[in-house]
Design an enzyme around this catalytic site. Structure first.
Site, PDB file in Angstrom:
ATOM      1  N   ASP A   8     -25.223  67.156  34.281  1.00  0.00           N
ATOM      2  CA  ASP A   8     -24.279  68.258  34.132  1.00  0.00           C
ATOM      3  C   ASP A   8     -24.037  68.855  35.506  1.00  0.00           C
ATOM      4  O   ASP A   8     -24.983  69.269  36.180  1.00  0.00           O
ATOM      5  CB  ASP A   8     -24.839  69.329  33.188  1.00  0.00           C
ATOM      6  CG  ASP A   8     -24.853  68.868  31.745  1.00  0.00           C
ATOM      7  OD1 ASP A   8     -24.359  67.757  31.460  1.00  0.00           O
ATOM      8  OD2 ASP A   8     -25.364  69.617  30.886  1.00  0.00           O
ATOM      9  N   ASP A 129     -18.103  69.302  19.729  1.00  0.00           N
ATOM     10  CA  ASP A 129     -19.201  70.241  19.918  1.00  0.00           C
ATOM     11  C   ASP A 129     -19.185  71.236  18.764  1.00  0.00           C
ATOM     12  O   ASP A 129     -18.185  71.913  18.539  1.00  0.00           O
ATOM     13  CB  ASP A 129     -19.045  70.981  21.253  1.00  0.00           C
ATOM     14  CG  ASP A 129     -18.921  70.025  22.426  1.00  0.00           C
ATOM     15  OD1 ASP A 129     -19.507  68.936  22.347  1.00  0.00           O
ATOM     16  OD2 ASP A 129     -18.239  70.370  23.406  1.00  0.00           O
TER      17      ASP A 129
END
Length: 238
Positions: A8, A129
């Site tokens: 990330d 998500d």
């Protein structure tokens, strides 16, 4: 089951967020290239990279760092975060990305998402998500009204092949994946390639997902916190 190590990116560094909060950031490596090199040395030829700046700002920010990984290490990268238009998708594929993950774009700009899905079906991943059972977008700050089942069914009818599903409540927590969620998705939508993400904390978690015939899993914090070794992760790809 394929295991996919994650990086990330926030401000050019390899980090992890806790439950998607930009206020709870842990920096694991100041050099994403260095981190990607470790993955390649362990035998991985495909990694998952998220542009956290892009997810929040609505524009892809960390592409130079990702291109450096692709160019210098010659590994395959799937990426998401800040992708808002068909032109963004084309730009990333032209830059050498193997697969593009879209979440906000699929909700807020469905026209361009469907165009991308039609033109590049094998390169597109729906980033689904979930927050309290709803599809979240815009850096996980907003949720859609349409149900998961309805949305997925529509997308599959339009050619969707691959979904990366993250339970936000599990992301970065090391609390274990939402096994029930992934089992249900795999059972109800067997035609899609399902990538699980969020909450993986141990080798046992990976074994359970593997036994459930989940196609792939993204692994981040469990590796960075020393809960799972690269050798244990790579064994699933042998």
């Amino acid at each position: 089951m394929q295991t996919i190590p994650a990086i990330d990116l926030l401000d050019g560094q390899a980090v992890r967020l806790h439950k998607g909060s930009y206020e709870e950031v842990t920096v694991y490596d100041q050099s994403p290239l260095n981190q990607a090199q470790k993955f390649k040395d362990a035998g991985f030829n495909h990694i998952h990279v998220v542009d956290l700046n892009g997810a929040k700002e609505g524009k892809f920010v960390n592409l130079p760092h990702i291109q450096q990984i692709i160019d210098e290490l010659e590994i395959s990268v799937q990426t998401g975060g800040g992708i808002r238009s068909f032109e963004d998708v084309e730009m990333l594929l032209d830059a050498g990305l193997s697969k593009v993950i879209c979440s906000s774009m699929a909700i807020k700009n469905e026209k361009d998402w469907l165009r991308s899905l039609e033109q590049y079906p094998e390169n597109m991943i729906l980033g689904m998500d979930l927050k309290d059972g709803k599809i979240a977008y815009s850096g996980w700050l907003e949720t859609a009204e349409e149900s998961v089942e309805s949305f997925l069914s529509r997308m599959i009818d339009r050619g969707l092949q691959e979904v990366l599903c993250t339970d936000i409540s599990k992301d970065g927590t090391l609390a274990g994946p939402n096994f029930e969620l992934y089992n249900d998705l795999h059972k109800n939508f067997p035609e899609i390639r399902l990538i699980a993400s969020g909450g993986v904390s141990s080798l046992e978690d990976l074994n359970i997902l593997n036994e459930a015939n989940i196609d792939a899993v993204v692994i981040g914090k469990a590796y960075y916190e020393g809960r799972i070794s690269l050798e244990e992760m790579a064994a699933f790809n042998a």
